[in-house]
Design a protein around this motif. Structure first.
Motif, mmCIF file in Angstrom:
data_model
loop_
_atom_site.group_PDB
_atom_site.id
_atom_site.type_symbol
_atom_site.label_atom_id
_atom_site.label_comp_id
_atom_site.label_asym_id
_atom_site.label_seq_id
_atom_site.Cartn_x
_atom_site.Cartn_y
_atom_site.Cartn_z
ATOM 1 N N GLN A 161 -1.646 4.867 6.882
ATOM 2 C CA GLN A 161 -1.440 5.735 5.641
ATOM 3 C C GLN A 161 -0.690 5.017 4.612
ATOM 4 O O GLN A 161 0.481 4.610 4.960
ATOM 5 N N GLY A 162 -1.137 4.786 3.481
ATOM 6 C CA GLY A 162 -0.541 3.971 2.367
ATOM 7 C C GLY A 162 0.469 5.027 1.722
ATOM 8 O O GLY A 162 0.399 6.241 1.649
ATOM 9 N N PRO A 163 1.516 4.642 1.080
ATOM 10 C CA PRO A 163 2.402 5.465 0.252
ATOM 11 C C PRO A 163 1.676 5.990 -1.149
ATOM 12 O O PRO A 163 0.446 5.606 -1.503
ATOM 13 N N GLU A 164 2.348 6.650 -1.955
ATOM 14 C CA GLU A 164 1.682 7.085 -3.224
ATOM 15 C C GLU A 164 1.629 5.983 -4.269
ATOM 16 O O GLU A 164 2.630 4.978 -3.933
ATOM 17 N N PRO A 165 1.248 6.016 -5.313
ATOM 18 C CA PRO A 165 1.075 4.814 -6.344
ATOM 19 C C PRO A 165 2.337 4.403 -6.874
ATOM 20 O O PRO A 165 2.614 3.200 -6.852
#
Ligand code: HEC
Ligand code: HEC
Length: 291
Positions: A94-98
């Protein structure tokens, strides 16, 4: 004979004054680049890293670590992690927020932290935060007991597969959404702006997608956690992640959506713009060790 020590002392003093003058000029005239897109040079990076590591070690030495393994603690830590940490640090697959992608220094994935650092250090970092980085201090936002809950959870995090991390997410959590897409809607260039991949632009762009927080990349400072394989010699590999033939096109697809190419992979989608993926793929093509 007595003259030489005096001359040496004068030389040292003159050098110190000149150094201070140059330093002041760099600061005063605005020559130092504070932009978050300008990465630190290797020596500055190394200096900051040592300063931070030593500082944390010194200050966490006397902290007493409670029992961290109780299932209740891990469950509370899971909820706190998703509420306060995953936005910047992401989770398995899961990538982080922009906004977190643009921080400098970049927030690393925490899957290796609990293995590499003693629990007391992790507790101290979360409680106090780290100056001049995006890492906030949590002591006024969480009780010490809650911080220990998170520390306990961080010890479990590396054992979770992307699938397990997703399945444990409550409804509405970004991680519980579609398996393949990051919570990022990239801004696309107009079709007329499209151009061939440019390795130099790719080298700059990859600083903005946390690549270096998981991969060692030749010539790019900052790799400290090795969550993914080194990208040294990437151009010489016949396959990407062992699954698809290594061509610029499939590299672009991999970077845009790793989960689609290899379901269950720990490499998250990072919301790359198509042009950035093309440029980064071009840069990766230059990483060859074959003469
Ligand atoms: C606003 C973004 C942000 C949030 C939210 C955030 N962090 Fe961080 N964190 C960072 C950044 C940036 C760094 C890198 C600091 C550095 O390079 O020295 C970091 C570093 C760390 C480190 C040290 C990593 C290592 O091993 O080098 C730990 C541990 C950590 N954070 C834990 C947490 C926990 C736990 C939470 C939630 C309670 C949290 N962080 C929330 C941005 C954030
Ligand atoms: C959160 C950690 C993480 C981040 C961030 C990340 N990767 Fe990865 N990457 C991985 C992991 C883990 C693998 C291994 C995947 C597998 O084999 O399933 C991987 C694999 C790869 C591969 C294939 C390597 C090989 O030997 O075949 C490439 C290329 C790659 N990543 C490039 C990038 C680039 C470029 C970025 C930034 C846009 C990036 N990665 C960001 C974790 C990450």
């Amino acid at each position: 004979m007595r003259r030489w020590p005096r001359i040496a002392a004068w030389c040292v003093a003159a050098l110190a004054v000149a150094g201070a003058a140059v330093g002041s000029a760099v600061v005063y005239f605005g020559w130092y680049d504070v932009s978050a897109t300008g990465p630190h040079t290797m020596p500055v990076y190394a200096l900051l890293d040592v300063a931070s590591t030593r500082s944390v070690k010194l200050r966490s030495a006397d902290i007493k670590v409670p029992d961290l393994d109780s299932p209740q603690r891990i469950r509370r830590g899971d909820a706190l992690y998703r509420a306060h940490c995953a936005q910047c640090h992401g989770g398995p697959g899961q990538g982080p927020e922009p906004y977190a992608l643009g921080l400098n220094p970049p927030p690393p994935p925490l899957v290796t932290s609990a293995r590499e650092r003693p629990a007391a250090e992790v507790f101290w970092i979360i409680r106090q935060g780290i100056k001049m980085t995006g890492m906030p201090a949590w002591q006024y936002r969480m009780t010490d007991e809650q911080i220990w809950d998170v520390v306990g959870y961080l010890r479990v995090l590396p054992t979770l597969s992307p699938q397990q991390y997703r399945d444990a997410a409550p409804p509405g959590d970004p991680a519980s959404g579609a398996a393949s897409s990051a919570s990022i809607a990239p801004t696309e260039a107009q079709p007329s702006d499209r151009r061939l991949g440019d390795a130099k632009a790719g080298r700059d762009a990859l600083q903005q997608y946390l690549c270096v927080t998981c991969h060692a990349i030749p010539g790019v400072p900052g790799a400290r956690h090795y969550v993914g394989p080194s990208l040294d010699g990437m151009a010489d590999r016949s396959r990407i992640a062992g699954v698809v033939p290594n061509s610029p096109d499939s590299m672009q697809q991999w970077l845009l959506d790793p989960q689609r190419i290899k379901p269950g992979t720990a490499m998250p989608a990072l919301g790359l713009r198509e042009q950035d993926a093309r440029d980064i793929a071009a840069f990766l093509q230059t990483l060859s060790n074959v003469e």
